[in-house]
Design an enzyme around this catalytic site. Structure first.
Site, PDB file in Angstrom:
ATOM      1  N   HIS A 110       0.812  -1.223   0.000  1.00 12.03           N
ATOM      2  CA  HIS A 110       0.000   0.000   0.000  1.00 12.03           C
ATOM      3  C   HIS A 110       0.843   1.270   0.000  1.00 12.03           C
ATOM      4  O   HIS A 110       0.326   2.374  -0.201  1.00 12.03           O
ATOM      5  CB  HIS A 110      -0.942   0.011   1.207  1.00 12.03           C
ATOM      6  CG  HIS A 110      -2.293   0.591   0.905  1.00 12.03           C
ATOM      7  ND1 HIS A 110      -2.496   1.589  -0.014  1.00 12.03           N
ATOM      8  CD2 HIS A 110      -3.525   0.305   1.406  1.00 12.03           C
ATOM      9  CE1 HIS A 110      -3.776   1.908  -0.059  1.00 12.03           C
ATOM     10  NE2 HIS A 110      -4.424   1.141   0.776  1.00 12.03           N
TER      11      HIS A 110
ATOM     12  N   ASP B  86      -2.034   1.906  -4.907  1.00 13.35           N
ATOM     13  CA  ASP B  86      -3.317   2.309  -4.333  1.00 13.35           C
ATOM     14  C   ASP B  86      -4.362   1.221  -4.574  1.00 13.35           C
ATOM     15  O   ASP B  86      -4.274   0.442  -5.534  1.00 13.35           O
ATOM     16  CB  ASP B  86      -3.797   3.623  -4.951  1.00 13.35           C
ATOM     17  CG  ASP B  86      -2.887   4.789  -4.614  1.00 13.35           C
ATOM     18  OD1 ASP B  86      -2.263   4.749  -3.526  1.00 13.35           O
ATOM     19  OD2 ASP B  86      -2.777   5.717  -5.434  1.00 13.35           O
TER      20      ASP B  86
END
Length: 439
Positions: free
Chosen positions: A411, A415
């Site tokens: 992450h 995204d």
């Protein structure tokens, strides 16, 4: 007589240390030149060390699982006469080590405590009436035709704790077979588990196994370190979507029916083609993240890691330039790399350098997985099992072959929108398989 110290040679570029995963010799053994001495593991591969000279092993440089530095003593060998210095230089400079893959494990059995037994030996009261009711019952002689064979007709030796537990359970200790001189808790457990001392195991029961203590070394240690580093350093998130694989399965069956002398196709080569065709629009997924330098390298070529289960644990051989191969070439290379990983012949180059990993449980399937990223990559894709289920299409129920596809991402650089968009693009190709062969 003279002694020759064989130091751990430089077995790879940039390698500073190695782990001893298996000794093939011990102190006192006589070895001949080129005999196997030990298997050592670096960050890149497991290599086999061979004796540079013949002689007797007088010292070794560590235990299995120890990590030793390059240039430190591996073994000391006592040899006849003097060893030619020029020959030793050649031996130390040579790189005659064969690649191998073997993980050592040591089994350690727990010793049982005898403290209570000593107490039992010395606990014969002078006054019989002063003994507890439990002890008198437990020490009572047992008739010779009793099912118990060891304790019949003689005093039962057991600790007070064992006697009390037996009394609480309503067990006659005369019926319990002792594995040693005295009845212990483990003997009482065996009596209770195996059907009231009948001398056989009840149908459907599973024999109790001894505890094992296994040292985590070699490949298993590397896997543990890599997984811990990945989960510790990478903020994972996973996304799962359902894909209709019916058309692709039909195409695969047609291709196999007309394959000629080419290898039989599994679903993986077709899926890899889809992965490679969809990646150019999502370069953030085919990437390596150097978090210490703060640099993300987005790769143009797809070097696809193939998570492969072996006898040594999970290994990840790499399909280099997968985007340049057709389905038949991919099928051949997948089979070759998997076999090399399992039999220990995969080279260090074949086990490093992946930019994205594909992991599949194959026939084991699973409804959904949340795979762990192969650090320093930023994504890993996990197809799950294909299941035939009813699906409503245009208001009608049709049987379809459905599969859940999982992806886990880092992450920090990927995204959630990107991951979901990529899976949708991959889904479109898999559900419209003719596009896999379109330019």
């Amino acid at each position: 007589m003279s002694k020759y110290t064989f130091n751990l040679p430089d077995i790879g570029e940039g390698i500073a240390e190695a782990e001893i995963v298996k000794w093939h010799i011990k102190v006192g053994d006589v070895v001949a030149e080129d005999d196997q001495l030990a298997d050592v593991m670096t960050d890149k591969a497991t290599v086999e060390m061979e004796a540079p000279v013949s002689g007797k092993i007088v010292a070794i440089g560590g235990e299995e699982g120890d990590i030793i530095a390059i240039g430190s003593m591996l073994v000391e060998i006592e040899v006849e006469g003097e060893v030619d210095a020029e020959k030793l230089e050649e031996l130390e400079a040579s790189d005659a080590v064969a690649e191998a893959s073997e993980e050592a494990e040591s089994d350690v059995k727990n010793d049982r405590q005898d403290a209570e037994i000593k107490e039992a030996k010395s606990s014969s009261p002078a006054n019989p009436t002063a003994r507890t009711e439990t002890e008198q019952v437990a020490d009572a002689p047992v008739a010779s035709d009793s099912p118990a064979t060891e304790n019949a007709g003689q005093k039962v030796l057991a600790t007070p704790a064992v006697r009390k537990r037996a009394a609480d359970l309503g067990v006659d200790l005369g019926q319990v077979k002792a594995q040693g001189e005295h009845i212990r808790h483990s003997d009482l457990d065996a009596y209770l588990n195996y059907g009231a001392g009948q001398g056989y195991r009840p149908a459907g029961s599973v024999q109790k196994r001894d505890d094992e203590v296994i040292k985590v070394i070699g490949m298993r240690r590397k896997i543990a370190q890599n997984m811990a580093d990945s989960k510790r350093n990478i903020p994972h998130f996973s996304y799962v979507d359902e894909i209709d694989m019916t058309e692709l399965e039909d195409m695969r069956a047609d291709l196999n029916a007309n394959r000629g002398d080419r290898p039989k196709l599994t679903m993986l080569p077709l899926m890899i083609v889809a992965i490679c065709k969809s990646l150019p629009e999502f370069p953030m997924l085919n990437a390596i993240y150097d978090d210490e330098a703060g640099i993300v390298t987005r790769h143009g070529a797809v070097h696809l890691g193939m998570a492969t289960q072996t006898g040594q644990g999970l290994m990840v051989p790499v399909l280099r330039n997968a985007q340049d191969m057709n389905v038949w070439q991919l099928a051949s290379e997948i089979a070759r790399l998997a076999a090399a990983a399992r039999d220990g012949t995969a080279t260090a180059k074949e086990l490093t350098g992946s930019t994205l990993t594909l992991t599949s449980l194959g026939p084991l399937g699973g409804i959904a997985t949340t795979p762990v990223i192969n650090r320093p990559e930023v994504a890993i894709i996990g197809p799950n099992k294909i299941v035939e289920r009813p699906m409503i299409i245009d208001g009608e129920i049709h049987p379809r072959k459905l599969m859940n596809l999982s992806i886990s991402c880092d992450h920090r650089v990927v995204d959630g929108y990107d991951a979901a968009s990529y899976v949708q693009a991959l889904k479109h190709l898999l559900e419209t398989p003719v596009l896999l062969f379109a330019d």
